[in-house]
Enzyme design. Structure first.
Site, short mmCIF file in Angstrom:
data_model
loop_
_atom_site.label_atom_id
_atom_site.label_comp_id
_atom_site.label_asym_id
_atom_site.label_seq_id
_atom_site.Cartn_x
_atom_site.Cartn_y
_atom_site.Cartn_z
N HIS A 254 -1.41 1.23 7.48
CA HIS A 254 -1.93 1.23 6.11
C HIS A 254 -1.81 2.62 5.49
O HIS A 254 -2.10 3.63 6.14
CB HIS A 254 -3.40 0.79 6.12
CG HIS A 254 -3.99 0.59 4.76
ND1 HIS A 254 -3.42 -0.21 3.80
CD2 HIS A 254 -5.11 1.12 4.20
CE1 HIS A 254 -4.17 -0.19 2.72
NE2 HIS A 254 -5.20 0.62 2.92
N CYS B 23 0.83 -1.21 0.00
CA CYS B 23 0.00 0.00 0.00
C CYS B 23 0.86 1.26 0.00
O CYS B 23 0.44 2.30 -0.51
CB CYS B 23 -0.96 -0.01 1.18
SG CYS B 23 -0.16 -0.12 2.80
#
Length: 495
Positions: A441, A113
């Site tokens: 994330h 990510c």
């Protein structure tokens, strides 16, 4: 209830009952079902003039069997479409991309990510895409190594895939070339690729492209990376103890927003980042001394990158810890106060031109509002029989305003020279959710040409609003801004 005969054009509708306990709008609704003439278009002649929607039947003297005349145009008959409905998924894929309004997402290939969010934010820069499209497939003799060349080609190909697909893209080629060029992104733990720092990925990729996308490797019309992202700093380095002073220049590709207990806003963090202390050997004192470095911007880019310094090395846990403090940032950023005196002089005229242009647009907008209010007032007081002329006057006034606006737009488009002003608009935000840079994330939030925002959460794009973007300022465990990308607001002038 009396019955009347209504004549409309060449037709006569006999025996229409009138319920005198109901207003005349009920009769008009009956006539609408018979003739197709909407009530607002019906003009029915009665004693004393036109029949009003709220008239009192008892004052009109309508008699049983009386003949009324109606004037009005019926709605056009709606024709069946020549072609059946066409769904977005039935369009060719390149047309689906246009209809969708934003590019595709990127599949997460296992803790990637950090890479996906970086690519989505940089993909929002059209000038970068133009530079990549003009990049040669063959390595030129300007010292570019093969790994940098391959990473540049992989970036170009990935951007192309994003622009041509509505389905999520698999960035495998880019990931492989990134890991070959920068092996730290290939680190593993228990045979699993580790999460990496998105800022390091952003910095390494921009640095590589700055080496490959030069004026030598691209078409002359394409802006090199220095003009797109490069920031020239001029610094005064001063030692209070020895009185030594020197001037230094440096090219950087981002400003740092340092975060402390005193920092609540991006402006304050940038100001802290431009004034730092360092230790180095003093020739005068013959030992190490503390120096203060005060930096100012001496040259601005088209796109300004600001990194929030949210992570620091924590010895106790042997990892990068995160500063969760809330730091607000604006949708519009003015960096004039951070510029050198020399640059401020250069910016003075373009900034005035920008103010004049924006004031002119605001004045035109306010003029339109005033004209609309004036016309609305005229329509309210005018006799119903003459309302068509009033409406046509409003339409002609509106058309004149639009024509004037078009003339201004044409005049502005004929001014080819654009100049930097020091004013920037937010176009992308890279956020992090979690407590450590090497976990959690990363997500990219990108502003589209139509003004809406897209949250690129790997392969799942979602539409967002300005207020959603301003909530990413930190203060908890939610996504918080790590990198902000601002686009220069240019002033146009005659060349």
């Amino acid at each position: 209830m009396p019955t009347v005969n209504v004549k409309w054009q060449k037709e006569v509708f006999p025996g229409i009952e009138i319920d005198t306990s109901q207003p005349p709008i009920v009769l008009k609704s009956q006539l609408y079902t018979l003739t197709g003439v909407p009530p607002e278009r019906q003009k029915i002649m009665v004693k004393g003039g036109l029949l009003k929607d709220d008239a009192d039947w008892s004052t009109l003297g309508v008699k049983d069997g009386q003949k009324l005349m109606m004037i009005g145009t019926a709605d056009e008959i709606v024709k069946a479409p020549e072609k059946g409905p066409l769904f977005v998924e039935d369009l060719p894929e390149e047309e689906q991309v246009v209809a969708l309004g934003h590019s595709a997402g990127l599949y997460n290939l296992g803790n990637t990510c950090y890479m996906n969010s970086t690519l989505q934010c940089l993909h929002s820069v059209p000038e970068l895409k133009s530079a990549l499209l003009s990049y040669s497939d063959t390595v030129k003799g300007n010292g570019i190594d093969q790994a940098s060349h391959n990473l540049t080609l992989a970036t170009r190909n990935t951007f192309g895939d994003l622009d041509q697909s509505v389905r999520p893209v698999t960035p495998l080629q880019f990931l492989q070339t990134l890991r070959k060029k920068y092996p730290q992104f290939a680190q593993q733990h228990n045979n699993v690729y580790m999460q990496q720092d998105a800022e390091e990925c952003w910095t390494q990729l921009v640095y590589t492209l700055s080496q490959t996308l030069t004026s030598d490797s691209s078409e002359s019309a394409v802006l090199p990376m220095k003009q797109l992202f490069g920031i020239d700093l001029v610094s005064r380095v001063h030692c209070a103890e020895s009185g030594e002073e020197s001037m230094e220049t440096e090219l950087v590709y981002s400003l740092k927003c340092h975060i402390s207990q005193d920092v609540n806003h991006l402006h304050e963090g940038i100001k802290h980042g431009l004034k730092t202390e360092l230790e180095k050997a003093s020739p005068t004192l013959g030992r190490t001394a503390v120096y203060t470095r005060e930096s100012r911007i001496n040259e601005l880019p088209r796109y300004l990158t600001v990194q929030f310094v949210r992570f620091f090395w924590k010895r106790e846990s042997n990892q990068k810890a995160k500063i969760l403090r809330k730091v607000d940032y604006p949708l519009e950023l003015d960096v004039y106060e951070f510029c050198s005196d020399e640059l401020k002089k250069k910016l003075k005229a373009p900034r005035q031109m920008l103010r004049d242009a924006e004031n002119a647009k605001l004045g035109l907008y306010m003029g339109k509002l005033a004209a609309q209010k004036k016309m609305s007032f005229q329509i309210w007081i005018v006799n119903p029989l003459s309302c068509n002329s009033a409406i046509s006057f409003q339409e002609s006034s509106s058309s004149a305003g639009e024509s004037s606006s078009m003339d201004i737009d044409k005049a502005e488009s004929s001014l080819p020279k654009k100049q930097l002003t020091g004013v920037y608009d937010l176009v992308a935000v890279l956020t992090h959710k979690g407590r450590s840079a090497d976990s959690g994330h990363y997500v990219g939030w990108v502003k589209q040409d139509d003004g809406k925002w897209i949250e690129f959460d790997d392969d799942n794009p979602n539409i967002r609003k300005d207020e959603d973007i301003l909530k990413l300022s930190g203060g908890g465990d939610w996504h918080m801004a790590y990198i902000c990308l601002y686009k220069a607001r240019m002033a146009e002038s005659k060349s």
